[in-house]
Design an enzyme around this catalytic site. Structure first.
Site: not given
Length: 330
Positions: A147, A168, A186, A252
């Site tokens: 997926h 997405k 998909d 970060r």
């Protein structure tokens, strides 16, 4: 992630999918066209014609060239019958005779008895080996369907993954509107074609469709034209979209390099937290630009750390002088 498999290929599928330039033809009746080919590696039948059949592989395409044909012609009728019978009793999937040569009638008779298709080509053995191997590598590639969304962005194949509903498809739609191209939405079919290379594509029965919550299923080609679509693409980068955690302990600075492992291949992975107000398409574009710099040997995060270390080790005014653009103006 979903199914992982090596799809079977029959002699019929192989025969029908080969490049027409090889002039592939069926020399036998067609019995055995549903035999399975299990390896992209070919094998030459020469050693078996001398009587040594121990290492014949049933699932490989067996090649017969000029040398093998000439050797057959020098054998006595009794010897020919013996070596032909021994070779075909192994249960070979198929034979390919190259260079436009005609296989002997008694060779074809044994092939018919064993239901082993015999194909011919006008190509030289060297050319036919390359074409056959390439074709079978494509057919027999290890495959997994996952997926996700696959887009072509700035020359790279970018796979977007994340839980259902994370955004997405909407992100991919934004990227399309910015001039990038869609490969599949998909469900993405990944194939390990060689070494550490993966190629992604869409399902053959729904290559142009995208599901958008609130709008349903749309046809991207009808809405935006064929230019926004791309066929199968190598996968160069994986971007994972995930909900912004309440307590973010993520690196970060961008120094940690994550990997996304699929089909035994480690792909570069960048994780982007999703939160209201964040423009995902812009962040994805920037992530891809960073990856392109890394592929060229330049890591912006490492360069920033090195610059900081130089400033700590050599204070300004005592050796190295600040360059234009370094640091804040004082």
């Amino acid at each position: 992630m979903q199914n992982q498999s090596v799809p079977p290929v029959t002699v019929r599928q192989f025969y029908e999918s080969m490049d027409p330039a090889l002039n592939l033809a069926l020399a036998s009746s067609g019995a055995g066209l549903d035999n399975s080919i299990s390896s992209p590696r070919i094998q030459k039948l020469g050693l078996a014609l001398s009587g040594y059949t121990r290492y014949l592989h049933r699932g490989r395409v067996q090649f017969v060239g000029r040398t093998e044909i000439y050797y057959m012609e020098e054998l006595s009728p009794e010897r020919r019958r013996k070596v032909f019978a021994d070779a075909f009793d192994v249960g070979l999937c198929c034979i390919l005779v190259t260079t436009g040569l005609a296989p002997p009638p008694d060779f074809l008779a044994e092939a018919e008895r064993a239901a082993t298709p015999v194909l011919t080509t006008t190509a030289l053995s060297s050319q036919a080996i390359v074409e056959v191997t390439t074709n079978l590598q494509e057919h027999l590639a290890l495959t997994r369907t996952i997926h996700g969304v696959l887009v072509e962005l700035l020359g790279l194949g970018v796979l977007l993954v994340g839980e259902s509903g994370i955004g997405k498809s909407e992100c991919a739609l934004d990227l399309i509107l910015r001039g990038h191209r869609l490969v599949s939405d998909d469900l993405v079919v990944l194939k390990r074609v060689s070494g550490d290379s993966l190629v992604g594509s869409g399902l053959p029965d729904a290559p142009f469709h995208m599901e958008l919550r609130g709008l349903g299923i749309i046809n991207v080609r009808d809405l935006f034209g064929i230019s926004v679509l791309s066929s199968a693409r190598p996968v160069d980068l994986v971007i994972k979209l995930e909900k912004w955690p309440e307590r973010d302990t993520r690196d970060r600075l961008g120094l940690e390099e994550e990997k996304y492992r699929v089909l035994g291949v480690d792909l570069p992975l960048i994780t982007i937290p999703v939160a209201p107000g964040r423009t995902l398409a812009t962040l994805v574009e920037v992530a891809v630009r960073i990856q392109k710099l890394k592929m060229q040997g330049y890591n912006p995060a490492l360069e920033s750390i090195r610059l900081l270390e130089r400033r700590i080790q050599v204070p300004w005014g005592q050796g190295e002088q600040p360059r234009a653009g370094d640091g804040d103006n004082e």
